[in-house]
Design an enzyme around this catalytic site. Structure first.
Site, PDB file in Angstrom:
ATOM      1  CD1 TRP A 104      -8.580  35.845 -77.935  1.00 26.63           C
ATOM      2  CD2 TRP A 104      -8.294  36.123 -80.135  1.00 26.63           C
ATOM      3  NE1 TRP A 104      -9.558  35.134 -78.591  1.00 26.63           N
ATOM      4  CE2 TRP A 104      -9.416  35.286 -79.931  1.00 26.63           C
ATOM      5  CE3 TRP A 104      -7.921  36.439 -81.442  1.00 26.63           C
ATOM      6  CZ2 TRP A 104     -10.160  34.757 -80.985  1.00 26.63           C
ATOM      7  CZ3 TRP A 104      -8.659  35.913 -82.498  1.00 26.63           C
ATOM      8  CH2 TRP A 104      -9.763  35.081 -82.258  1.00 26.63           C
ATOM      9  CG  ASP A 174      -8.221  42.343 -78.384  1.00 28.10           C
ATOM     10  OD1 ASP A 174      -9.429  42.638 -78.283  1.00 28.10           O
ATOM     11  OD2 ASP A 174      -7.810  41.296 -78.943  1.00 28.10           O
ATOM     12  CE  LYS A 198     -15.340  36.900 -79.335  1.00 30.87           C
ATOM     13  NZ  LYS A 198     -13.939  37.287 -79.392  1.00 30.87           N
TER      14      LYS A 198
END
Ligand SMILES: *Cc1c(COP(=O)(O)O)cnc(C)c1O
Length: 364
Positions: A104, A174, A198
């Site tokens: 990511w 993040d 999530k």
């Protein structure tokens, strides 16, 4: 109703049953609104209360000082890969630092490179993204517009245990896959963002926490919808927000605050669950091989390999037939991944541990 499985999906992921049940009870009529939350104006009083509660729950859980704003933005965490550099990097003389600890982070960097100067302060690629850097391995620019990290790399299962010292540059994080999983020190952070799906709600909304002074950095001429200042000035209501998503975030954060009792308590449960799985891996005499270096192991996404891919496929298939679902590792790295976010119960993790022991006894 069909039986619910133990859901180890990385995202969208399991939500607390109590939150889902409340959403179900109130689906047709939100108390006091006479209609569903999906059918009322985002400028109505009932929705205003939902938005306020969701924001204040997040602020309470993270103990946010008043200088931080909580925003809800569509486009998921991936849009933040672009919004962060659009707002904070465009036109800057200094490069933004990016610490790459997995898949990511790499994607975040790629978007930033389109907006301005970037510098890779550390990249774990050669070690297959199995750890986070030591402070001594980093040379960070204190004058950088920001330093970007991914607190938990969802695909590799690698999590920062403490945050890098940037010498003053705001950390931009993040936190999609470990948001609200444990308490964190807020002070070094300029921005914390997380796609909701999530750990805190359905997909379609990202939570963005931003320190107020950074709102002033946005250059003129940004598209209105991509300007943090506009989102903040309009309290996330410049246009129609993802109302249902925000409602579920409110329910999930109510559960975290009032049923679980806050992030210290949540962290205790999360650490316990993660330890149960890592203990099985470590006691397996190499049958199960954890991907992450021990000191960087994620408490949210536990990743491991088996002796070969055929066994991995058999593991995933048999687990599924036992009601343990979505254990296949990300397609880019293979292996097994158990995502054990806040909503995964100790009971669910115990069922997986028991399955792992039985599978090894049979195949190992
Ligand atoms: C899932 C994930 C993303 C992508 O989220 P979207 O909301 O689908 O854009 C980004 N970063 C991390 C760490 C993730 O786990």
């Amino acid at each position: 109703m069909e039986k619910r499985v133990y859901n180890f999906s990385a995202g969208p992921a399991a939500l607390p049953l109590a939150a889902l049940e409340e959403a179900q009870r109130n689906l047709l009529v939100l108390p006091g609104a006479g209609a569903s939350v999906m059918e009322i104006s985002h400028r109505s009083k009932p929705f205003g209360e939902i938005l306020e509660t969701a924001k204040s729950n997040i602020a309470q859980l993270l103990k946010l000082p008043p200088s931080y704003k909580v925003l809800f933005i569509q486009g998921g965490a991936s849009l933040q890969f672009s919004m962060v550099p659009m707002n904070l990097l465009r036109g800057s003389e200094e490069a933004a630092d990016y610490i790459i600890t997995g898949s990511w982070g790499k994607k975040a960097l790629k978007e930033a490179q389109k907006e301005g100067k970037t510098r890779v302060a550390w990249d774990g690629k050669e070690e297959h993204y199995k750890r986070t850097p030591l402070q001594s391995e980093l040379s960070l620019n204190a004058k950088a517009p920001y330093c970007h990290i991914t607190s938990n790399e969802t695909i590799e299962g690698v999590e920062f245990q403490s945050f890098p010292d940037t010498g003053g540059a705001p950390l931009v994080c993040d936190a999609s896959s470990d948001f609200l999983s444990q308490p964190i020190p807020i002070e070094p952070f300029g921005i914390i963002y997380a796609g909701a799906q999530k750990n805190v709600g359905p997909s379609g909304v990202a939570v963005v926490i931003i320190r107020e002074d950074l709102l002033e950095r946005a250059p003129q001429g940004l598209p209105t919808m991509l300007d943090y200042r506009v989102v903040a000035e309009n309290d996330s209501l410049y246009n129609t927000p993802p109302c249902f998503g925000i409602y579920v975030i409110m329910l999930v954060t109510n559960w975290l605050l009032h049923t679980i009792g806050g992030l210290d308590k949540m962290a205790d449960v999360n650490r316990k669950k993660a330890k149960m799985l890592y203990d099985v891996i470590d006691a397996s005499e190499g049958f199960y091989r954890g991907h992450a270096a021990r000191e960087c192991r994620s408490i949210m996404n536990v990743t491991w390999r088996l002796p070969n891919e055929d066994l991995e496929a058999a593991f995933v298939k048999e687990a599924k037939s036992c009601g343990l679902d979505a254990l296949k590792g990300h397609r880019s790295v293979g292996g097994i991944r158990a995502s054990i976010y806040n909503a995964m119960t100790v009971e669910g993790v115990q069922a997986l541990c028991d399955f792992m022991a039985a599978f090894k006894a049979k195949q190992g």
